[in-house]
Design an enzyme around this catalytic site. Structure first.
Site, short mmCIF file in Angstrom:
data_model
loop_
_atom_site.label_atom_id
_atom_site.label_comp_id
_atom_site.label_asym_id
_atom_site.label_seq_id
_atom_site.Cartn_x
_atom_site.Cartn_y
_atom_site.Cartn_z
N GLY A 11 -20.27 18.94 -9.17
CA GLY A 11 -19.63 17.63 -9.28
C GLY A 11 -18.68 17.56 -10.45
N PHE A 71 -17.62 11.90 -13.78
CA PHE A 71 -17.87 11.66 -15.21
C PHE A 71 -18.98 12.58 -15.74
CE2 PHE A 71 -16.04 7.45 -14.06
CZ PHE A 71 -14.99 7.48 -14.96
N GLY A 72 -20.07 12.72 -14.96
CA GLY A 72 -21.19 13.54 -15.41
C GLY A 72 -20.83 15.01 -15.50
N GLU A 76 -13.70 -7.26 -8.07
CA GLU A 76 -12.37 -6.76 -8.42
C GLU A 76 -11.49 -6.62 -7.18
OE1 GLU A 76 -13.48 -3.27 -10.79
OE2 GLU A 76 -13.08 -4.43 -12.60
N GLN A 114 -20.79 5.40 -18.16
CA GLN A 114 -21.47 5.69 -19.43
C GLN A 114 -22.83 6.34 -19.22
OE1 GLN A 114 -22.92 2.18 -21.43
NE2 GLN A 114 -22.03 0.85 -19.89
#
Lengths: 451, 451
Positions: free
Chosen positions: B24, B27-28, B185, B331
């Protein structure tokens, strides 16, 4: 006959006004519709897509230097302030000149008083239509995204296979068939990708292995230019490492490479820049066409036999004063579209039509970073200043402030960083089938596609 | 154990080094690979795509405000200077934890000493998988381009039909299912398209007819925030004209609209923002998963039963100190990835592993122009300054200078002009089938596709 009337007033009277239908939202179609600004007519512009495309820079989308949206502008945005233009996203499948209407793919008809056919060209494979699925051309955004996918996926595949110890030469060989302006610009950009953009990004493949081959059937590149410039273009391409094969005809293209009169070249990525023919629509107009399928036009740009039907741009076979063919470039489309509009307005005012006279404003092509070739009737330029000139002129002619600004910034960015910001692999191979407008508009996904 | 060694030296010694495989490039995965910078290990990062995606702004691609390439960065570009990372575009279909290898879709295996699973989430339809083809979710670039196509094609279709005198209400009704941050959004942006962007572009449809409906099953929007903020979000959305339905469950979605517990809503465009579940890969890891398919992890972030296999980000069920679930946001992914990397390095150095402690840095969501909601442990903000803060933070966190610059400029441009530069209809409906990595890499188009 110029009148300034309020929007509401115009709407009420709309249906009484002469109705001009324009097919195609390219350079020709947009120029024609603009030419009717503030005239007392009703204009309907139909295009297969919802955007106008700045085709001269399509090769930069195909090579990841620009985003598709940098060179495309929603057509209805262009005409948001021109109240007498109605824009429709639709696909005209037949021109019924006798009945004075056009048939759309969704089955509806649209009547016209005057018709301007500006539907452009499609890729042509000299009768070898099967080549298309292995060698996409460069006429649409979809084409360019497919080429982008092929190019960057070939690098990914090469990296993956090289790790497993496989030979990956064919994945790192990129062939461009056709040495006209598009072919030359593509080959230059493909070479830069290998030399500069990806230099440090891969671990298992070496940039020395990357080959870019430009194949031209004739005896020189960019045949529309003066022979001395063709020389310089070939020299420059060879200097940056492009292999240029002249007098070389392609006899077959398959999914692992291509065969020329001399040799077999293993190349997983082949791009077609060798031929175009008139869009299929030309054949439906019940009017004479030439061997490339283009509509033959009278000197007033109407098609033979139908004085209310005009053909402009590269779907028309137009002649210069000297008896040569008008080249299929933006300026020819724009000039002829304006002229056809003028003749329509003249006819409406019961005045005489005039003959179309093409003014050659010159041609140009970029060769990688820092070089371009420019030729007008009075000037021949090659090199860095020609490239700057190319650069400024393309920025200037892009439609829309936003596109102009973003292309400008992207180019400066790419130039300074050697980067290509838009190198994403987002397209799935589409296969041979070219999607229709109805495909794009479909909200319901048919079963055959969903499995 | 930090050593600085030359690139060539490193290459020769590579195969002796501990091999860490990361699945992957979100972000991670990116944070994990970065955490091994200058460490004496060999890292292979595998992703299905060739780019890292800044998912928080995907809704802006779906609504035409940004280009896909503005929020995506080629993964190998991110690691071009980190020599110990090898990036592969490929699809891991099975984790063989016992044998310490992963199986790729192309049939090859990749051995690991340590594995970090950071494969993220997919859209989940609560068992109603057939809804997907009528209500795309928002997890990938492909999803976002499909939503963009649906939205703008609906306007085109409405314009075309309105001209023929048809009723077009269902084409001008846009439903968003799910009132979390993404749903809020999206609804705000969809409303703006109707109100501002397209106001002057259409001739036959009226902007009064446009409806944007946000449907939430629970009793308030953005349930992750304080109830007082949920109130403000709903009030703001209603003020700009979004219809907010709370406590409303969707019982069916078809190609002409959806059915809720109360009523039938005719809407050609339905977007799914109601649920996600762990990527399919989680189920293959021979380790316990929770009801949403996420891998249950030990306090050191290794999966149950395999101490060399770690799961991070939202494919893992991670707990905060207070015993709540760590929310599936950037995060959490970044913090857990760094921690897993730290524990791997500790293990290699024969040191003890430590427990993961999540630090909540707050959440935020934008509501159209000029408003956002921001909540951290110490601050609750709503309105224009929250929106500015949202804006700055998103710019700051986008990966890559180019993307940062272009997103910044695009936003200023869009804000001042009310425009959406990327409103092109370029995708063909893909149907239910999600293309695999091999599809993207395929150079040969299979026959079934080409017909």
């Amino acid at each position: 006959m110029k009148l300034k009337i309020s929007r509401r007033h115009l709407k009420n009277r709309m249906s009484d006004l002469p109705h001009i239908v324009i097919i195609g939202g390219g350079f020709g179609g947009v120029a024609a519709a603009r030419a009717f600004k503030r005239e007392n007519v009703r204009v309907t512009l139909i295009d297969k897509n919802n955007y106008h495309l700045f085709q001269p820079l399509l090769y930069q989308v195909a090579t990841g230097g620009l985003n598709a949206s940098d060179i495309a502008q929603p057509i209805r945005r262009i005409f948001r302030k021109q109240d007498n233009v109605q824009v429709i996203m639709g696909n005209v499948v037949e021109v019924q000149a006798e009945e004075k209407n056009v048939l759309l793919e969704d089955g509806t008809h649209l009547d016209f008083d005057f018709l301007v056919i500006a539907a452009g060209m499609k890729n042509a494979y000299f009768g070898n239509d099967l080549w298309e699925k292995n060698a996409p051309g460069l006429k649409s955004i979809r084409d360019s995204l497919e080429i982008r996918r092929k190019v960057y996926a070939a690098y990914e595949e090469a990296e993956r296979r090289a790790q497993n110890g496989e030979t990956v030469d064919s994945w790192l060989t990129f062939c461009v068939v056709g040495g006209g302006a598009t072919g030359v610009e593509l080959a230059g950009a493909l070479r830069e990708i290998g030399l500069e953009t990806l230099k440090r990004d891969f671990r298992s493949i070496s940039s020395h292995k990357i080959r870019v081959i430009l194949i031209e059937g004739g005896d020189r590149l960019v045949a529309g230019f003066h022979p001395s410039l063709s020389e310089k273009v070939a020299k420059r391409l060879r200097k940056i490492g492009v292999e240029v094969f002249l007098n070389t005809r392609v006899s077959d293209i398959d999914n692992e490479g291509l065969t020329t009169s001399d040799q077999r070249i293993d190349a997983r990525t082949v791009v077609w820049a060798a031929g175009v023919a008139a869009a299929d629509l030309a054949a439906t107009a019940s009017a004479p066409t030439d061997r490339r399928g283009r509509l033959v036009v009278n000197s007033d740009l109407s098609v033979i036999g139908h004085s209310e039907v005009f053909a402009v741009g590269d779907i028309a076979q137009m002649m210069t004063a000297a008896g040569d063919e008008v080249p299929g470039m933006a300026q020819g489309a724009i000039q002829s579209a304006k002229h056809a509009a003028k003749n329509i307005l003249a006819t409406l005012a019961d005045g005489p039509r005039t003959d179309f006279v093409y003014k050659d404003k010159g041609s140009m092509a970029a060769i990688g970073r820092n070089a371009a070739v420019v030729e007008t009737s009075s000037v021949k330029m090659f090199g860095f200043f020609a490239w700057l000139f190319w650069w400024l002129l393309h920025i200037y002619f892009i439609v829309g402030y936003r596109n102009r600004a973003f292309t400008f910034i992207s180019w400066i960015w790419n130039y300074l960083t050697f980067g290509r910001g838009a190198r994403l692999i987002t397209e799935v191979p589409s296969g041979h089938k070219i999607p229709t407008t109805e495909d794009y508009l479909t909200q319901v996904v048919s079963n055959s596609r969903s499995k």
